[in-house]
Design a protein around this motif. Structure first.
Motif, PDB file in Angstrom:
ATOM      1  N   ALA A 116       0.964  -1.194  -0.012  1.00 43.39           N
ATOM      2  CA  ALA A 116      -0.003   0.040  -0.020  1.00 43.39           C
ATOM      3  C   ALA A 116       0.708   1.174   0.104  1.00 43.39           C
ATOM      4  O   ALA A 116       0.245   2.346   0.040  1.00 43.39           O
ATOM      5  N   ASN A 117       2.367   1.026  -0.135  1.00 51.66           N
ATOM      6  CA  ASN A 117       3.023   2.163   0.027  1.00 51.66           C
ATOM      7  C   ASN A 117       4.538   1.886  -0.572  1.00 51.66           C
ATOM      8  O   ASN A 117       5.213   1.356   0.495  1.00 51.66           O
ATOM      9  N   LYS A 118       4.609   1.987  -1.770  1.00 48.57           N
ATOM     10  CA  LYS A 118       6.220   1.588  -2.101  1.00 48.57           C
ATOM     11  C   LYS A 118       7.127   2.458  -2.281  1.00 48.57           C
ATOM     12  O   LYS A 118       8.384   2.034  -2.093  1.00 48.57           O
ATOM     13  N   ASN A 119       6.861   3.729  -2.333  1.00 48.87           N
ATOM     14  CA  ASN A 119       7.776   4.721  -2.423  1.00 48.87           C
ATOM     15  C   ASN A 119       8.132   5.851  -1.535  1.00 48.87           C
ATOM     16  O   ASN A 119       9.389   6.253  -1.404  1.00 48.87           O
ATOM     17  N   ASN A 120       7.171   6.246  -0.809  1.00 49.08           N
ATOM     18  CA  ASN A 120       7.200   7.217   0.512  1.00 49.08           C
ATOM     19  C   ASN A 120       7.278   6.709   1.616  1.00 49.08           C
ATOM     20  O   ASN A 120       6.611   6.291   2.483  1.00 49.08           O
ATOM     21  N   PRO A 121       8.651   6.829   2.231  1.00 46.91           N
ATOM     22  CA  PRO A 121       8.869   6.293   3.699  1.00 46.91           C
ATOM     23  C   PRO A 121       8.194   7.066   4.698  1.00 46.91           C
ATOM     24  O   PRO A 121       8.289   6.636   5.834  1.00 46.91           O
ATOM     25  N   PHE A 122       7.746   8.366   4.458  1.00 49.80           N
ATOM     26  CA  PHE A 122       7.233   8.951   5.416  1.00 49.80           C
ATOM     27  C   PHE A 122       5.822   9.175   5.280  1.00 49.80           C
ATOM     28  O   PHE A 122       5.021  10.035   5.771  1.00 49.80           O
ATOM     29  N   MET A 123       4.906   8.434   4.473  1.00 51.03           N
ATOM     30  CA  MET A 123       3.625   8.551   4.214  1.00 51.03           C
ATOM     31  C   MET A 123       2.799   8.042   5.293  1.00 51.03           C
ATOM     32  O   MET A 123       3.298   6.965   6.015  1.00 51.03           O
ATOM     33  N   SER A 124       1.664   8.820   5.914  1.00 43.81           N
ATOM     34  CA  SER A 124       0.750   8.503   6.931  1.00 43.81           C
ATOM     35  C   SER A 124       1.632   8.152   8.141  1.00 43.81           C
ATOM     36  O   SER A 124       1.566   7.109   8.631  1.00 43.81           O
ATOM     37  N   PRO A 125       2.264   9.073   8.822  1.00 45.06           N
ATOM     38  CA  PRO A 125       3.025   8.748  10.129  1.00 45.06           C
ATOM     39  C   PRO A 125       1.912   8.858  11.225  1.00 45.06           C
ATOM     40  O   PRO A 125       0.913   9.326  11.294  1.00 45.06           O
ATOM     41  N   ASN A 126       2.494   7.885  12.209  1.00 42.13           N
ATOM     42  CA  ASN A 126       1.629   7.637  13.360  1.00 42.13           C
ATOM     43  C   ASN A 126       2.670   8.011  14.536  1.00 42.13           C
ATOM     44  O   ASN A 126       3.994   7.651  14.452  1.00 42.13           O
ATOM     45  N   PHE A 127       1.976   7.973  15.661  1.00 42.21           N
ATOM     46  CA  PHE A 127       3.058   8.293  16.862  1.00 42.21           C
ATOM     47  C   PHE A 127       3.525   7.063  17.339  1.00 42.21           C
ATOM     48  O   PHE A 127       3.146   5.811  17.245  1.00 42.21           O
ATOM     49  N   ALA A 128       4.935   6.929  17.870  1.00 44.64           N
ATOM     50  CA  ALA A 128       5.757   5.786  18.437  1.00 44.64           C
ATOM     51  C   ALA A 128       6.229   6.290  19.701  1.00 44.64           C
ATOM     52  O   ALA A 128       6.689   7.581  19.623  1.00 44.64           O
ATOM     53  N   MET A 129       6.546   5.292  20.627  1.00 41.95           N
ATOM     54  CA  MET A 129       7.326   5.526  21.818  1.00 41.95           C
ATOM     55  C   MET A 129       7.811   4.510  22.312  1.00 41.95           C
ATOM     56  O   MET A 129       7.245   3.107  22.086  1.00 41.95           O
ATOM     57  N   GLY A 130       9.017   4.527  23.171  1.00 40.65           N
ATOM     58  CA  GLY A 130       9.380   3.309  23.930  1.00 40.65           C
ATOM     59  C   GLY A 130      10.271   3.527  24.895  1.00 40.65           C
ATOM     60  O   GLY A 130      10.604   4.848  25.235  1.00 40.65           O
ATOM     61  N   VAL A 131      11.020   2.490  25.404  1.00 43.46           N
ATOM     62  CA  VAL A 131      12.059   2.783  26.304  1.00 43.46           C
ATOM     63  C   VAL A 131      13.225   1.906  25.701  1.00 43.46           C
ATOM     64  O   VAL A 131      13.144   0.765  25.097  1.00 43.46           O
ATOM     65  N   VAL A 132      14.561   2.298  26.201  1.00 38.65           N
ATOM     66  CA  VAL A 132      15.637   1.510  25.890  1.00 38.65           C
ATOM     67  C   VAL A 132      16.812   1.559  26.976  1.00 38.65           C
ATOM     68  O   VAL A 132      16.690   2.242  27.913  1.00 38.65           O
ATOM     69  N   LEU A 133      17.356   0.261  26.997  1.00 32.37           N
ATOM     70  CA  LEU A 133      18.699   0.208  27.807  1.00 32.37           C
ATOM     71  C   LEU A 133      19.724  -0.247  27.065  1.00 32.37           C
ATOM     72  O   LEU A 133      19.780  -1.122  26.063  1.00 32.37           O
TER      73      LEU A 133
END
Length: 240
Positions: free
Chosen positions: A50-67
């Motif tokens: 559904a999206n072959k070319n645009n890496p920033f199409m339809s952005p959604n929120f993301a969050m996380g933790v890192v160690l």
């Protein structure tokens, strides 16, 4: 005379205390830490049928933790947990599907994974005589597991490939930015419904392979981490 000697001894005592305090502060500031823990936030996007070319199409929120475990100035090992969203619409993809069908999807995903990082510079705000720098670009790869919610759930391994930049803003406080692709071992990440309409799980009925008919998602993330776990002084030379 006795009074003067007493006053002089008091002054010497105060100077010694100041000197010892300075030495103590230098020792504290010279400490190197093995671990980092913190949070990250940014956007997640999808690439697939559904999206072959645009890496920033339809952005959604993301969050996380890192160690992160800093093995030395160059190499680090990182574990993370991320929650994000992805969505897509074939009408925006520019592709033509069998029988002129179209579909859209939206889902939340959960990722747990581990990566190995390579810093291009010796990353630290200490030991400048070793050529360390407060910032460094880095690359990373690893392995993870992704679970997607929906009527039709998704579960599969992912292969992260990314670049980043880290900066030690203050003692024990790190700022970071990274951009990464997550290549999935499966073609149903964009399939959230069990029946009805166009299915994006191999819509052209082409035999699948690792490099064809596979879905990806992308993470663009900012992070803040805090150093902890003082490294023993005997290990400093091994950091280089």
């Amino acid at each position: 005379m006795t009074k003067n000697k007493h006053e002089n001894s008091n002054k010497i005592y105060v100077l010694l205390l100041i000197f010892m305090g300075l030495i103590s502060s230098v020792n504290i500031s010279a400490q190197e830490y093995e671990y980092e823990i913190g949070g990250m936030t940014g956007i997640s996007t999808y690439m697939g049928d559904a999206n072959k070319n645009n890496p920033f199409m339809s952005p959604n929120f993301a969050m996380g933790v890192v160690l992160r475990y800093n093995r030395n100035f160059r190499w680090a090992y990182k574990a993370n947990f991320v929650v994000g969203g992805v969505s897509g619409d074939t009408r925006k993809s520019g592709n033509v599907f069998p029988n002129g069908q179209n579909t859209s999807f939206s889902r939340t995903f959960y990722e747990v994974g581990g990566q190995i990082e390579y810093n291009f510079f010796h990353y630290s705000d200490k030991y400048q005589y070793l050529g360390t720098r407060r910032f460094s670009p880095y690359i990373f790869t690893g392995l993870g597991m992704t679970i997607g919610s929906g009527e039709e759930t998704f579960m599969g391994m992912n292969l992260p490939l990314g670049i980043g930049l880290k900066y030690k803003w203050k003692d024990r406080l790190n700022l970071g930015f990274e951009f990464s692709f997550r290549k999935l071992f499966g073609d149903s990440f964009d399939v959230t419904k069990k029946t009805g309409g166009l299915s994006l799980d191999d819509p052209y009925k082409i035999e699948s392979s690792f490099f064809k008919n596979k879905d990806w998602y992308l993470l663009t993330m900012f992070s803040v981490t805090w150093d902890f776990g003082v490294r023993s002084k005997s290990c400093v030379d091994s950091l280089y």
